[in-house]
Design a protein around this motif. Structure first.
Motif, PDB file in Angstrom:
ATOM      1  N   VAL A   1       0.842  -1.192   0.000  1.00 59.49           N
ATOM      2  CA  VAL A   1       0.000   0.000   0.000  1.00 59.49           C
ATOM      3  C   VAL A   1       0.874   1.238   0.000  1.00 59.49           C
ATOM      4  N   LYS A   2       0.750   2.022  -1.060  1.00 62.78           N
ATOM      5  CA  LYS A   2       1.483   3.285  -1.145  1.00 62.78           C
ATOM      6  C   LYS A   2       0.505   4.327  -1.666  1.00 62.78           C
ATOM      7  N   SER A   3       0.265   5.328  -0.869  1.00 61.46           N
ATOM      8  CA  SER A   3      -0.736   6.320  -1.231  1.00 61.46           C
ATOM      9  C   SER A   3      -0.140   7.717  -1.164  1.00 61.46           C
ATOM     10  N   THR A   4      -0.500   8.511  -2.131  1.00 63.48           N
ATOM     11  CA  THR A   4      -0.068   9.915  -2.111  1.00 63.48           C
ATOM     12  C   THR A   4      -1.154  10.804  -1.535  1.00 63.48           C
TER      13      THR A   4
ATOM     14  N   VAL B   1      -4.630  10.678   1.335  1.00 63.42           N
ATOM     15  CA  VAL B   1      -5.579  10.032   2.232  1.00 63.42           C
ATOM     16  C   VAL B   1      -6.672  11.052   2.502  1.00 63.42           C
ATOM     17  N   SER B   2      -7.897  10.721   2.119  1.00 63.99           N
ATOM     18  CA  SER B   2      -9.029  11.623   2.308  1.00 63.99           C
ATOM     19  C   SER B   2      -9.760  11.259   3.589  1.00 63.99           C
TER      20      SER B   2
END
Length: 72
Positions: A62-65, A67-68
């Motif tokens: 999991v790699k996210s730019t 996060v809402s």
């Protein structure tokens, strides 16, 4: 091929529990040892290349730019 290093820090071992194949993209549900479920949307070609099917042991990376967050 084997991976010797990866820069993704969020790695979760789990087991594929369901694959819903579409013509272009597919959903892959992975059950973690804690019982939590992670769903990934990947190309159907990747599902086939990785031979993903229920019971297959995998690592979810999991790699996210972004996060809402929403309020309740």
């Amino acid at each position: 091929m084997s991976i010797t290093a990866v820069n993704v820090r969020n790695q979760f071992r789990g087991t594929v529990v369901e694959v819903i194949e579409g013509p272009v993209v597919s959903e892959v549900d992975v059950r973690l040892p804690s019982g939590q479920l992670i769903t990934s949307v990947i190309t159907t070609r990747s599902v086939k290349d990785l031979a993903l099917a229920p019971g297959r042991e995998v690592v979810a990376l999991v790699k996210s730019t972004e996060v809402s967050i929403a309020t309740l």
